[in-house]
Design a protein around this motif. Structure first.
Motif, PDB file in Angstrom:
ATOM      1  N   THR A  93      14.637   8.190 -28.843  1.00  0.00           N
ATOM      2  CA  THR A  93      15.749   7.489 -28.210  1.00  0.00           C
ATOM      3  C   THR A  93      15.853   7.855 -26.732  1.00  0.00           C
ATOM      4  O   THR A  93      16.138   7.003 -25.885  1.00  0.00           O
ATOM      5  N   ALA A  94      15.581   9.120 -26.409  1.00  0.00           N
ATOM      6  CA  ALA A  94      15.670   9.551 -25.006  1.00  0.00           C
ATOM      7  C   ALA A  94      14.686   8.793 -24.126  1.00  0.00           C
ATOM      8  O   ALA A  94      14.930   8.614 -22.928  1.00  0.00           O
ATOM      9  N   ASP A  95      13.596   8.343 -24.718  1.00  0.00           N
ATOM     10  CA  ASP A  95      12.576   7.644 -23.929  1.00  0.00           C
ATOM     11  C   ASP A  95      12.776   6.124 -23.909  1.00  0.00           C
ATOM     12  O   ASP A  95      11.986   5.409 -23.275  1.00  0.00           O
ATOM     13  N   ALA A  96      13.817   5.639 -24.583  1.00  0.00           N
ATOM     14  CA  ALA A  96      14.014   4.185 -24.668  1.00  0.00           C
ATOM     15  C   ALA A  96      14.073   3.491 -23.300  1.00  0.00           C
ATOM     16  O   ALA A  96      13.531   2.382 -23.139  1.00  0.00           O
ATOM     17  N   PRO A  97      14.704   4.108 -22.254  1.00  0.00           N
ATOM     18  CA  PRO A  97      14.743   3.410 -20.955  1.00  0.00           C
ATOM     19  C   PRO A  97      13.360   3.113 -20.386  1.00  0.00           C
ATOM     20  O   PRO A  97      13.203   2.225 -19.541  1.00  0.00           O
ATOM     21  N   GLN A  98      12.367   3.844 -20.855  1.00  0.00           N
ATOM     22  CA  GLN A  98      11.015   3.614 -20.329  1.00  0.00           C
ATOM     23  C   GLN A  98      10.471   2.241 -20.713  1.00  0.00           C
ATOM     24  O   GLN A  98       9.556   1.723 -20.074  1.00  0.00           O
ATOM     25  N   ILE A  99      11.038   1.648 -21.768  1.00  0.00           N
ATOM     26  CA  ILE A  99      10.594   0.300 -22.178  1.00  0.00           C
ATOM     27  C   ILE A  99      10.908  -0.701 -21.057  1.00  0.00           C
ATOM     28  O   ILE A  99      10.088  -1.557 -20.716  1.00  0.00           O
ATOM     29  N   THR A 100      12.109  -0.585 -20.485  1.00  0.00           N
ATOM     30  CA  THR A 100      12.492  -1.490 -19.396  1.00  0.00           C
ATOM     31  C   THR A 100      11.569  -1.293 -18.198  1.00  0.00           C
ATOM     32  O   THR A 100      11.135  -2.258 -17.565  1.00  0.00           O
ATOM     33  N   LEU A 101      11.273  -0.025 -17.908  1.00  0.00           N
ATOM     34  CA  LEU A 101      10.413   0.256 -16.752  1.00  0.00           C
ATOM     35  C   LEU A 101       8.998  -0.272 -17.002  1.00  0.00           C
ATOM     36  O   LEU A 101       8.364  -0.834 -16.109  1.00  0.00           O
ATOM     37  N   MET A 102       8.526  -0.094 -18.233  1.00  0.00           N
ATOM     38  CA  MET A 102       7.204  -0.619 -18.605  1.00  0.00           C
ATOM     39  C   MET A 102       7.165  -2.135 -18.398  1.00  0.00           C
ATOM     40  O   MET A 102       6.216  -2.683 -17.839  1.00  0.00           O
ATOM     41  N   ALA A 103       8.242  -2.808 -18.821  1.00  0.00           N
ATOM     42  CA  ALA A 103       8.281  -4.272 -18.674  1.00  0.00           C
ATOM     43  C   ALA A 103       8.291  -4.660 -17.198  1.00  0.00           C
ATOM     44  O   ALA A 103       7.711  -5.687 -16.816  1.00  0.00           O
ATOM     45  N   GLY A 104       8.928  -3.841 -16.369  1.00  0.00           N
ATOM     46  CA  GLY A 104       8.935  -4.116 -14.926  1.00  0.00           C
ATOM     47  C   GLY A 104       7.526  -4.103 -14.360  1.00  0.00           C
ATOM     48  O   GLY A 104       7.162  -4.966 -13.549  1.00  0.00           O
TER      49      GLY A 104
END
Ligand code: BTN
Length: 274
Positions: free
Chosen positions: A95-106
């Motif tokens: 869960t702590a790494d979930a924000p990385q999904i948005t960055l990956m999509a960027g």
């Protein structure tokens, strides 16, 4: 399924069979749910994910009546000119790494857009893609998780392609742009979709296999605010300082006016005149 009826205007609709044939990968984009009209692809994708839909299924609509942006904003979603879609992900991340999904999509979005326009797209943390200071694309990711594990993430992407500024409502006309406005020509939406799903598939694989470190140099190269003075507004604070980049969790690092480094996890970044 509802038909699109727009005063005899011939609209060129997406053909997802053709898109599927062109996709060489099957992890993302293995199954498309296509709609002429939907409230929001994210809302529909969430419902499907709750019913057990598989990772990689894509919900795509020609138009949205309630397209959602971040921070409760609206995403303009007129018919048959842009891309509006949501991908169901079931990542092997904490869960702590979930924000990385948005960055990956960027990163995937920026690399895709780069192939279709001359100017270099810029990432505005966390999820905006800008060209010449105007917004071209946005990402809305919504996660179902407990304190440790993610069940699913809905990765929603809106990308302005053949949406001309003259057709945009006045409130976004000065702030938004599209590939057609940047190049002067309409772009083939299916070609953009195919490339974008390939790039998402590749970047998502890198994120899961090697962590965000594998993507960070490319994210950094597209980050447009390094060293810029910015104001960040969120529910807790208003912070002014210089953007330094992101740390490994994806938090934005700001050097405030006292020279102290502050990590920001959410909010709206407003670039200021230096
Ligand atoms: C933002 O920049 O504020 C995020 C915009 C995300 C818009 C996309 S369009 C497809 C998907 N469905 C939605 O309702 N929103 C996202």
């Amino acid at each position: 399924m509802k038909k699109i009826d727009f005063c005899c205007t011939a609209l060129s609709l997406l053909d997802l069979n053709r898109v599927s044939q062109r996709l060489k990968i099957k992890r993302l984009g293995g199954k498309f749910h296509y709609f002429a009209e939907l409230g929001s692809t994210n809302v529909h994708a969430w419902a499907l994910a709750e019913q057990g839909a598989a990772e990689g299924e894509v919900i795509i609509a020609e138009m949205q009546t309630q397209g959602r942006g971040r921070l409760g904003r609206r995403w303009e979603s007129p018919p048959a000119v842009n891309l509006y879609f949501s991908v169901i992900l079931r990542p092997r991340l904490t869960t702590a790494d979930a924000p990385q999904i948005t960055l990956m999509a960027g990163v995937a979005l920026a690399e895709t857009i780069d192939a279709f326009i001359e100017q270099r797209p810029v990432i505005k943390w966390p999820n905006d893609i800008l060209v010449d200071g105007r917004k071209l694309a946005g990402v809305l990711s919504e996660a179902a998780c407990n304190s440790e594990h993610i069940d699913h993430v809905i990765l929603g992407i809106g990308l302005n392609l053949n949406y001309r500024a003259v057709s945009m409502p006045p409130e976004i006309r000065e702030r938004a742009t599209s590939v057609a406005d940047l190049t002067g020509n309409n772009v083939d939406r299916e070609s953009v979709l195919v490339r974008l799903i390939h790039n998402l598939d590749r970047c998502y694989g890198e994120l899961e296999d090697y962590g965000f470190e594998a993507l960070q140099p490319r994210w950094d190269a597209y980050f447009g605010l390094r060293g810029r003075r910015v104001r960040i507004e969120n529910q807790e604070q208003v912070l002014v300082g210089r953007a330094q980049g992101i740390d490994r969790t994806g938090a934005l690092m700001i050097e405030d006016d006292r020279g102290e480094l502050q990590n920001v996890y959410a909010g709206d970044v407003i670039p200021l005149e230096s």
